[in-house]
Design a protein around this motif. Structure first.
Motif, PDB file in Angstrom:
ATOM      1  N   GLY A  66     -74.451  39.553   1.320  1.00 27.55           N
ATOM      2  CA  GLY A  66     -74.444  38.941   0.009  1.00 27.55           C
ATOM      3  C   GLY A  66     -73.530  37.725  -0.135  1.00 27.55           C
ATOM      4  N   PRO A  67     -73.001  37.741  -1.337  1.00 29.24           N
ATOM      5  CA  PRO A  67     -72.234  36.421  -1.753  1.00 29.24           C
ATOM      6  C   PRO A  67     -70.585  36.385  -0.897  1.00 29.24           C
ATOM      7  CG  PRO A  67     -73.081  37.561  -3.767  1.00 29.24           C
ATOM      8  CD  PRO A  67     -73.438  38.236  -2.741  1.00 29.24           C
ATOM      9  N   SER A  68     -70.442  37.447  -0.267  1.00 26.08           N
ATOM     10  CA  SER A  68     -69.346  37.727   0.305  1.00 26.08           C
ATOM     11  C   SER A  68     -69.549  36.792   1.630  1.00 26.08           C
ATOM     12  CB  SER A  68     -68.540  39.016   0.552  1.00 26.08           C
ATOM     13  OG  SER A  68     -69.608  39.782   1.143  1.00 26.08           O
ATOM     14  N   GLY A  69     -70.558  36.801   2.084  1.00 28.93           N
ATOM     15  CA  GLY A  69     -70.822  35.922   3.196  1.00 28.93           C
ATOM     16  C   GLY A  69     -70.274  34.575   3.174  1.00 28.93           C
ATOM     17  N   TYR A  70     -70.311  33.952   2.261  1.00 26.46           N
ATOM     18  CA  TYR A  70     -69.559  32.676   1.896  1.00 26.46           C
ATOM     19  C   TYR A  70     -68.229  32.706   2.383  1.00 26.46           C
ATOM     20  CZ  TYR A  70     -73.545  30.603  -0.592  1.00 26.46           C
ATOM     21  OH  TYR A  70     -74.735  29.977  -1.120  1.00 26.46           O
ATOM     22  N   GLU A  71     -67.564  33.713   1.740  1.00 19.70           N
ATOM     23  CA  GLU A  71     -66.107  33.621   2.006  1.00 19.70           C
ATOM     24  C   GLU A  71     -65.683  34.040   3.381  1.00 19.70           C
ATOM     25  OE1 GLU A  71     -64.216  35.937  -1.647  1.00 19.70           O
ATOM     26  OE2 GLU A  71     -66.367  36.216  -1.764  1.00 19.70           O
ATOM     27  N   ILE A  72     -66.426  34.999   4.028  1.00 23.90           N
ATOM     28  CA  ILE A  72     -66.534  35.251   5.270  1.00 23.90           C
ATOM     29  C   ILE A  72     -66.810  34.040   6.384  1.00 23.90           C
ATOM     30  CG2 ILE A  72     -67.283  37.059   7.216  1.00 23.90           C
ATOM     31  CD1 ILE A  72     -67.919  38.949   4.986  1.00 23.90           C
ATOM     32  N   ALA A  73     -67.476  33.281   5.887  1.00 23.26           N
ATOM     33  CA  ALA A  73     -67.877  32.231   6.738  1.00 23.26           C
ATOM     34  C   ALA A  73     -66.687  31.231   6.480  1.00 23.26           C
ATOM     35  CB  ALA A  73     -69.072  31.369   6.077  1.00 23.26           C
ATOM     36  N   ILE A  74     -66.159  31.079   5.592  1.00 22.13           N
ATOM     37  CA  ILE A  74     -64.817  30.246   5.223  1.00 22.13           C
ATOM     38  C   ILE A  74     -63.534  30.504   6.148  1.00 22.13           C
ATOM     39  CG2 ILE A  74     -62.914  29.384   3.668  1.00 22.13           C
ATOM     40  CD1 ILE A  74     -65.468  29.292   1.499  1.00 22.13           C
ATOM     41  N   GLN A  75     -63.386  32.233   6.190  1.00 21.67           N
ATOM     42  CA  GLN A  75     -62.522  32.696   7.126  1.00 21.67           C
ATOM     43  C   GLN A  75     -62.675  32.163   8.428  1.00 21.67           C
ATOM     44  OE1 GLN A  75     -59.919  34.856   5.930  1.00 21.67           O
ATOM     45  NE2 GLN A  75     -59.103  35.063   8.507  1.00 21.67           N
ATOM     46  N   ALA A  76     -63.998  32.716   9.003  1.00 15.91           N
ATOM     47  CA  ALA A  76     -64.452  32.476  10.167  1.00 15.91           C
ATOM     48  C   ALA A  76     -64.084  30.935  10.654  1.00 15.91           C
ATOM     49  CB  ALA A  76     -66.011  32.592  10.583  1.00 15.91           C
ATOM     50  N   LEU A  77     -64.748  29.869   9.720  1.00 17.62           N
ATOM     51  CA  LEU A  77     -64.485  28.551  10.037  1.00 17.62           C
ATOM     52  C   LEU A  77     -63.050  28.025  10.556  1.00 17.62           C
ATOM     53  CD1 LEU A  77     -65.726  25.644  10.637  1.00 17.62           C
ATOM     54  CD2 LEU A  77     -65.523  25.373   7.867  1.00 17.62           C
ATOM     55  N   ILE A  78     -62.315  28.430   9.308  1.00 16.42           N
ATOM     56  CA  ILE A  78     -60.769  28.158   9.487  1.00 16.42           C
ATOM     57  C   ILE A  78     -60.165  28.872  10.828  1.00 16.42           C
ATOM     58  CG2 ILE A  78     -58.526  28.759   8.653  1.00 16.42           C
ATOM     59  CD1 ILE A  78     -59.829  28.469   5.734  1.00 16.42           C
ATOM     60  N   GLU A  79     -60.517  30.304  10.990  1.00 13.47           N
ATOM     61  CA  GLU A  79     -59.948  30.829  12.412  1.00 13.47           C
ATOM     62  C   GLU A  79     -60.640  30.056  13.664  1.00 13.47           C
ATOM     63  OE1 GLU A  79     -60.999  34.897  12.770  1.00 13.47           O
ATOM     64  OE2 GLU A  79     -60.039  35.317  10.810  1.00 13.47           O
TER      65      GLU A  79
END
Length: 149
Positions: free
Chosen positions: A131-144
């Motif tokens: 869902g839309p939370s995939g974007y936020e998780i992607a941002i977290q994953a990218l920063i990690e």
């Protein structure tokens, strides 16, 4: 002091229609709502964010190429171009920045042509069906992935 990470989020065709059919596969949040949530997530993790949408393939390619000098990494939801655009695939590959692909719906529960994306072959990771939370998780994953968390 380390400069904040710069993240670009690129959205493709028809993602601007998110939220118009809350019963549909994309839910009730609009793309603007998702953009606000992404902005808050990035800021909370000490990053800056540029969130954009276009229905035009060439514009998306220009934005991906801009990331070469203007971003440390990308999050992309190429919409329906995820399944057909070799040009976007080549742009992601040429820019060579860490990138995460987001599919809001679970593409494997949809039509067969959605089960393969040429972009998936060149991105760092894929988030599918969250869902839309995939974007936020992607941002977290990218920063990690960039070693900042």
């Amino acid at each position: 002091m380390t400069a904040p990470l710069r993240i670009h989020v690129v959205n493709g065709p028809n993602t601007n229609l998110y939220g118009l059919d809350p019963a549909g596969p994309y839910g009730a949040l609009t793309l603007a709502d998702i953009g606000e949530r992404c902005q808050l997530k990035a800021e909370g993790l000490g990053a800056t964010l540029r969130f954009r949408q276009s229905n035009h393939e060439g514009v998306l390619i220009d934005w991906i190429q801009d990331a070469r000098t203007e971003a440390d990494g990308l999050v992309i939801n190429a919409g329906s171009l995820s399944y057909s655009s070799i040009a976007i695939r080549d742009a992601l590959s040429a820019v060579a920045k860490p990138s995460f692909q987001v599919h809001v719906s679970n593409v494997f529960r949809r039509e067969g042509f959605r089960h393969r994306s040429p972009l998936s072959e060149v991105v760092t990771g894929c988030l599918i069906g969250l869902g839309p939370s995939g974007y936020e998780i992607a941002i977290q994953a990218l920063i990690e992935h960039l070693g900042r968390v």
